[in-house]
Design an enzyme around this catalytic site. Structure first.
Site: not given
Length: 367
Positions: A98, A100, A123, A261
């Site tokens: 994945q 982002h 993250e 994804r």
């Protein structure tokens, strides 16, 4: 005022039956896999906060008086929302491959219905146990050598793209591979990887065993592998393709649930948006703590950790979530034990921490 929190657990299939339950002192193994515990105000799983003997939604509490709960400066920067989401994450099976989006792409994509949030999702993962991740592209020629070394003729277009330095074209070739040829291709990859041996090829075989129709099982050959020891951390910014493989850790991210994804999943994929967002030139970053803080380029958050001992004082004026992961930590008249947490409003002032346990805290990042 420090307020105790009660936090939702997400029962995703890739989660652990033991890690979160054991940390929190609950019966283990848990009946369902426990993948994440969320600490924050995201609408998909807000914490509850204990005020005057009653549990309230933390999201609703913040929305009712954002300047008291978040502080004027945080509201000016991020609006009337907590800008971060803290998690415990327990990985027993590999997550999907994945990526982002950035702030700009998230805002644009949300407006047209592509994303669930108008916010980015940078993250940071900090390991509590040994933690393994694939994140960020290898140099294209290195990936070409690894994939070419399998000797699978069908993969020549992928190898050629990587040899030419075009990792995006190689990724497109894999994610757009014709569905009617995927099973045979993956079976051929497994035979070749088994014969070649080595840690990366063994991981290819493992991923193919879970996803026997997905050429993205080659991810260990075109992404970098990161092995984190307890206390080590990895930052993933916008555009960094990644996949968590195993381990237990504390994760902090922007307050968003936007995910694109690229494989190793049965969920839908938006190939064109995936390729627009993925940036092979952006690396995953190892982050060393400076003092007690893991600082990252993300403005939404930073993560702190300490064993406070006879006393540690955190400056006031920002919203914090405290999480105990070991032993006992005292703060604001409460004793936090493993898996227990508290919210500290910005208006609370300085935060005093004591005890021989380990505490993590989340707070907004610097400007």
């Amino acid at each position: 005022m420090t307020d105790l929190l009660r936090n939702p657990v997400k029962n995703y299939d890739w989660g652990s039956h033991t890690a979160i339950a054991t940390l929190a002192g609950r019966p283990s193994p848990a009946e369902l896999p426990e993948a994440e515990m969320w600490f924050g105000t995201h609408p998909s799983g807000s914490s509850s906060v204990l005020r005057r003997g009653t549990w309230h939604s933390l999201a609703e509490t913040v929305a009712a008086d954002p300047e008291t709960e978040l502080g004027k400066k945080t509201v000016e920067r991020f609006g009337s929302r907590l800008p971060y989401l803290l998690k415990l994450i327990a990985v027993d099976l590999p997550l999907s491959l994945q990526v982002h989006p950035s702030q700009e792409r998230a805002r644009e994509g949300f407006a047209r219905g592509t994303y669930v949030d108008p916010f980015p999702k940078p993250e940071l993962i900090c390991a509590l146990t040994p933690f393994t991740a694939l994140a960020g592209f290898r140099p294209p020629k290195e990936a070409a050598a690894l994939i070419g070394g399998l000797g699978v003729p069908e993969l020549e277009p992928v190898v050629a793209s990587l040899t030419a330095g075009d990792a995006s074209a190689a990724l497109r070739a894999l994610v757009e591979w014709p569905k009617d040829g995927r099973t045979d291709l993956v079976a051929t990859i497994v035979r070749a990887a088994t014969a070649a041996g080595g840690p990366e090829n063994e991981l290819v075989v493992r991923l193919a065993g879970i996803h026997p129709e997905d050429p993205a099982c080659l991810a260990p050959l075109f992404l970098r592998r990161h092995e984190l020891r307890p206390g080590e951390a990895l930052f993933l910014g916008a555009g960094v393709l990644h996949c968590y493989l195993s381990g237990f850790g504390v994760e902090i991210m922007g307050g968003s649930d936007n995910v694109l994804r690229a494989g190793l999943t049965g969920k839908p994929m938006d190939v064109e948006e995936l390729l627009r967002v993925t940036d092979p030139s952006v690396p995953a970053l190892r982050v060393e703590p400076v003092g007690n803080l893991y600082r990252t380029p993300a403005p939404e958050f930073r993560l702190g950790t300490a064993v406070p001992g006879s006393g540690l004082t955190l400056e006031g004026g920002v919203p914090r979530i405290l999480l105990c992961t070991e032993g006992e930590v005292e703060t604001g008249g409460h004793t936090l034990r493993p898996g227990e947490s508290a919210f500290v409003p910005a208006a609370h002032g300085p935060v005093e921490l004591y005890g021989s346990g380990t505490v993590f805290w989340a707070e907004p990042g610097t400007e």
